[in-house]
Write an enzyme that holds these catalytic residues in place. Sequence first.
Site, short mmCIF file in Angstrom:
data_model
loop_
_atom_site.label_atom_id
_atom_site.label_comp_id
_atom_site.label_asym_id
_atom_site.label_seq_id
_atom_site.Cartn_x
_atom_site.Cartn_y
_atom_site.Cartn_z
N GLU A 204 0.83 -1.20 0.00
CA GLU A 204 0.00 0.00 0.00
C GLU A 204 0.88 1.26 0.00
O GLU A 204 0.54 2.26 -0.63
CB GLU A 204 -0.92 -0.04 1.23
N GLU A 207 2.27 1.74 -3.42
CA GLU A 207 1.20 2.25 -4.28
C GLU A 207 0.99 3.76 -4.04
O GLU A 207 0.85 4.54 -4.99
CB GLU A 207 -0.10 1.49 -3.99
N CYS A 226 -8.05 -2.11 3.95
CA CYS A 226 -7.93 -3.32 4.78
C CYS A 226 -9.19 -3.65 5.55
O CYS A 226 -9.31 -4.73 6.10
CB CYS A 226 -6.73 -3.23 5.71
N SER A 246 -7.08 1.87 -2.25
CA SER A 246 -5.87 1.12 -2.54
C SER A 246 -6.25 -0.25 -3.09
O SER A 246 -7.20 -0.86 -2.62
CB SER A 246 -5.04 0.95 -1.26
N LYS A 285 -15.23 -9.74 7.87
CA LYS A 285 -14.22 -10.62 7.26
C LYS A 285 -14.85 -11.90 6.75
O LYS A 285 -14.33 -12.54 5.84
CB LYS A 285 -13.13 -10.93 8.29
N GLU A 288 -15.90 -10.94 3.45
CA GLU A 288 -14.74 -10.71 2.58
C GLU A 288 -14.18 -12.02 2.02
O GLU A 288 -13.88 -12.12 0.83
CB GLU A 288 -13.64 -9.97 3.36
N GLU A 293 -13.80 -12.86 -5.95
CA GLU A 293 -12.44 -12.62 -6.48
C GLU A 293 -11.35 -13.10 -5.52
O GLU A 293 -10.18 -13.13 -5.89
CB GLU A 293 -12.26 -11.14 -6.84
N CYS A 441 -10.44 -2.03 14.69
CA CYS A 441 -10.73 -3.47 14.85
C CYS A 441 -10.78 -3.91 16.30
O CYS A 441 -11.42 -4.91 16.61
CB CYS A 441 -9.69 -4.29 14.12
#
Lengths: 525, 258
Positions: A204, A207, A226, A246, A285, A288, A293, A441
């Site tokens: 990241e 990037e 994230c 990102s 999560k 996710e 993908e 989190c």
Amino acid sequence: MASKAGQAKKLSRRSFLKFVGGASLVGVSLNLAGCGEPITAEKAVGGSGWMPAQYNAPGNWPTNVRGRVPIDPENPAIIRDDEKCILCGQCIEVCEKIQSVYGNYELPIKNEIVCVNCGQCTQWCPSGAITERDDTDKVFKALADPNITVVVQTAPSTRIGLGEEFGMPVGTNVQGKQVAALRKLGFDVVFDTNFTADLTIMEEGTELVKRVTGELKKPTPQLTSCCPGWVKFVEYFYPDLIPNLSSAKSPQQMEGTLMKTYYAEKKNVDPKKIFSVAIMPCTAKKFECQRPEMVSASKELKDSKVTPDVDVVLTTRELARMIKRAGINFAALPDDQYDQLMGSGTGAGAIFGTTGGVMEAAARSAYYLITGQQPPSALWDLTPVRGMQGVKEAAVNIPGVGSVKVAVISGLTNARLVMDQIRSGNAPWVFIEVMACPGGCEYGGGQPRASSPPSDDVRNRRAASLYKIDANAKLRNSHDNPQIKQVYADFLTAPMSKKAEELLHTNYISRAEEFVTKKSKSKLN
Amino acid sequence: MSKGVLVDIPKCIGCESCSVACKLWNELEWDPQEKTKTPTDRAKEPNNGLWPEEWTSINRYALKKNGTAVGRYVKTQCMHCEDPACVSACFSKAIQKLPQGPVIYDQKLCVGCRYCMMACPFDILRYEWKKSIPGVRKCQMCPTRVANNQETACTSVCPTGAITFGDRDELLAEAKKRIRSNGYVDRVFGEKEAGGTSWLYISDTPFEQMKFRTDVTTKSLPSYTEGYMKMTPFIGGAWATILAGLYVFNNKNKEPLE
Ligand code: SF4
Ligand code: SF4
Ligand code: SF4
Ligand code: SF4
């Protein structure tokens, strides 16, 4: 005894007479006479139960808190037990006011019930009616299968939450006991997500530098990616800002991918036989890991029999349930060590678990990536981005670049304010960290429910524990992690190399079609 | 003033607060099997998800609107007819219509003949087959709340305004206004159906596709059943004798009458 029996007989005889002879014939004769005694409201069946006070107001008195959040029975992250619900309205309050999800779409709804799976409703529900979808059975099943290598990773903030489930003070760091418990439960390999938190910073951060220098034709501010609750929120409500996200995967997904590629290759394990589990402070999560993908290992290895990069996500609470179910005396466990290769993180990785942590970690490594020099110690204590305020700002001085403005947000209603500012084109920041859950989190939707309702007091104590891990760490910059250097040297070549792009980066989809955008700012009705 | 409820189907998000409120207020039991059913499951059931302890149910229909898939949730419960067939079918006057709207049931007066169940044009009533002293069960429209100038339990908790409690006349006017301004189907279900009902429904998707009994007569039902109901004294008397006989027979061995 005898008299009781006699009474029962008398009663049944009386009810017999009443029900059949009496009532029926009286009823019939009343009907014949055409003059039935009108029954009053009190005689009706039901109506003697209980409702929260807010619903017992007379007439059309406006009630501020009404009902509860809708939850799709297919929701991969959260479920509700209707029998436990007392209609207190806390879930709808947190979803609408703190997360600005419920009520931010026009009615009628289309097909999907809009939800970012953050699980904050599970934290606020006072009766425990809303919980994570329990996936422990899948994990117990995999653990029982001798042909499967069960590899597990633990997120930065489960180690400072789990202890609360076993009566320890808020914020107790139980990293060693957590590893020991996982081994006792039968997990074959125990890795640390802090390792891929460091890796996320490398990808990241690189990037971000490329965006700023113009090498990458993507807009700034760059937004962190994230938090899957936040990512889904952007996909729903700010699809025009998807290019700002990102492309780096979350630490969980990076770790899962590398388990089935890097680890499998280095340790000669059949990736088809790896079952990858993630212990997370988060319910989103769970969503996710099921995104279509998130199957990079299968793609890379060109083998459709390799299952998704992360097979199952368990919340901290679910892990606690597993430990309790197995009868493990958690408090008495000796500290154990993570397995190496992907089992150590720096202090920078550890603070990913609290709001501002990703930014602080990124600042340290961005400094290094741009200047080639180690960051000054001021970046080891970036106080403006610490603490529980919903929106925080800081300026980081980087030689040759100047003052770089960054922002840190937690809570999605707070994110809206800043996103609207980006949309209107006057955002001074180059990098923005967003976590869906207030505080980050450490108070995610999967963390232990503290004995009191969610509060900054508990959040601060958990965060302090994470900052302590960082302060005591030998290595405090992600780029100094030897295992990070090793994974690039042995496997990925360099940050954002072709292979790194394929395995560690992802793309997003607009979910704006799932509902009609809200026209006015008023409430739903 | 007769009260009613307007159900604006497109506004319902399927949160099922209303059915939980019904359970809480009426102290209805939770059946572990019913509890796990989803609104989609219940929409497929022949009884529309209504059971003795489920007086209301949210049923989800997967439909197409202008070519795109949409889901619509329909709340089901007693319609509280203006001129209820169940009431005129009941010879012991255990079911009655209150002037404020609710069609209520007094179990103490019920003989268990179940004529009401046969008479109801919307198949709403349920019999407690499993109980030793069974009763007939259905939504009562919270008569004690309504009598106390409170709204019904279900409407009081609805977060979106999909169900609104009020004067039936005003709700009917509001329904027609919403049909015009929101481009809904041009029908207020319950305005005339079965002679008019206290509960009124409006929708943006065809009622036929959501298991509404759209072919129900618009005449009030008791006017049909009048001839039949004239037989009541005879049938009632005969029925009572049969029941009495059955009762003695069934309990012969267990509990001899003194
Ligand atoms: S998980 Fe988050 S978005 Fe979904 S209902 Fe709960 S609070 Fe709302
Ligand atoms: S927070 Fe829990 S108890 Fe309260 S309304 Fe929501 S689901 Fe029901
Ligand atoms: S819907 Fe059926 S049960 Fe309800 S009032 Fe009408 S006839 Fe009676
Ligand atoms: S409470 Fe309202 S929105 Fe929720 S299911 Fe019932 S009618 Fe629909």
